[in-house]
Write an enzyme that holds these catalytic residues in place. Sequence first.
Site, mmCIF file in Angstrom:
data_model
loop_
_atom_site.group_PDB
_atom_site.id
_atom_site.type_symbol
_atom_site.label_atom_id
_atom_site.label_comp_id
_atom_site.label_asym_id
_atom_site.label_seq_id
_atom_site.Cartn_x
_atom_site.Cartn_y
_atom_site.Cartn_z
ATOM 1 C CG ASP A 111 1.131 5.115 4.768
ATOM 2 O OD1 ASP A 111 0.750 3.942 4.780
ATOM 3 O OD2 ASP A 111 2.218 5.494 5.263
ATOM 4 N NE ARG A 149 1.860 6.074 9.395
ATOM 5 C CZ ARG A 149 0.893 5.528 8.672
ATOM 6 N NH1 ARG A 149 0.994 4.282 8.253
ATOM 7 N NH2 ARG A 149 -0.170 6.217 8.350
ATOM 8 C CG HIS A 177 4.950 1.278 3.177
ATOM 9 N ND1 HIS A 177 4.400 2.421 2.627
ATOM 10 C CD2 HIS A 177 4.335 1.121 4.372
ATOM 11 C CE1 HIS A 177 3.502 2.927 3.443
ATOM 12 N NE2 HIS A 177 3.432 2.156 4.515
ATOM 13 C CG HIS A 222 -0.171 0.171 2.538
ATOM 14 N ND1 HIS A 222 0.519 -0.872 3.108
ATOM 15 C CD2 HIS A 222 -0.011 1.228 3.379
ATOM 16 C CE1 HIS A 222 1.069 -0.471 4.241
ATOM 17 N NE2 HIS A 222 0.771 0.796 4.424
HETATM 18 C C1 SIN Z 1 2.879 1.112 7.895
HETATM 19 O O1 SIN Z 1 2.399 0.543 6.935
HETATM 20 O O2 SIN Z 1 2.686 2.296 8.125
HETATM 21 C C2 SIN Z 1 3.735 0.339 8.873
HETATM 22 C C3 SIN Z 1 4.971 -0.203 8.281
HETATM 23 C C4 SIN Z 1 5.727 -1.042 9.269
HETATM 24 O O3 SIN Z 1 5.274 -1.212 10.396
HETATM 25 O O4 SIN Z 1 6.794 -1.538 8.931
#
Ligand code: SIN
Length: 283
Positions: free
Chosen positions: A99, A274, A259, A97
């Site tokens: 974000d 995050r 990612h 995905h």
């Molecule tokens: C995410 O998709 O924001 C998390 C990525 C992760 O935890 O490595």
Amino acid sequence: MTLEIRKHGRVGAEILGVDLAKGLTADEFAATQAAFAEHGVIFFRDQAIDENQHIAFAKQWGEININRFFAAHPHYPQIALVVKEPEQQHNIGGGWHTDHSYDTEPALGSILVARELPPQGGATAFASMYAAYDALPVTLKERIEGRHAVHSARHVFGSKGAAYQAVQDNRADGRIGNSAAADVLDDPVHPVVITHPLSGKRALYVNPSFTVSIQGLSEEASKDLLLELYAHAIKPEFQEDFHWHPGSIAFWDNRATWHYAYNDYHGHRREMHRITIEGGPLQ
Ligand code: SIN
């Protein structure tokens, strides 16, 4: 310390010789921003930053987006918690995905700081949508040129959404908890191929988690075209894993990469912090 930029395999670049606890000088910021635009994701190692320094670093890049769906840090609402507890089976971000493509003005990127890591596993994979676009066959480039796609969060975070349901089934209370906010979101439309606002490069801008259809095509044709694009974009030559260590930070560009968080550490805890930075309209 002298700033050095080192390519990270097929995707991304590592920034060495900076101390984020002290903040970046104007020259360091300019070099880091250029690397971010060029490579789509940048990595830092051996950083010791607390929550305030994380927030200060994020603010150098733009306004902070307060996440509507993830649990927030109890003392710092700007920080979204990406946590998997030992007893949980589902993780956040365990599918390809980018974000916030479900926002009218998608986020610029996210800065993820490792806070607690499992003894092994828990890497994050990144895929370059610059490279994926560049390598598309000419005929496929022609088929998507000028097209727009609809994006949505409702089927993921909404009350009937997969992520929300998975979390409920797993009784992971407080991880993704605001389905009401997702239920009422409008579904924005973005170009299938964007011109990156910083680099000027073209990037494929659809993703398997949040893109729901391509405008102007039948449901079946839209689904087929999206699946064709996804099959291409997840080819190993456009991907690289990032293995986390204490002090690691990844900062990805949502307009240039996808990612995927590996879910291969059941029975162990992983906690990441995050911060997402606001972006703007895409063209
Ligand atoms: C995410 O998709 O924001 C998390 C990525 C992760 O935890 O490595």
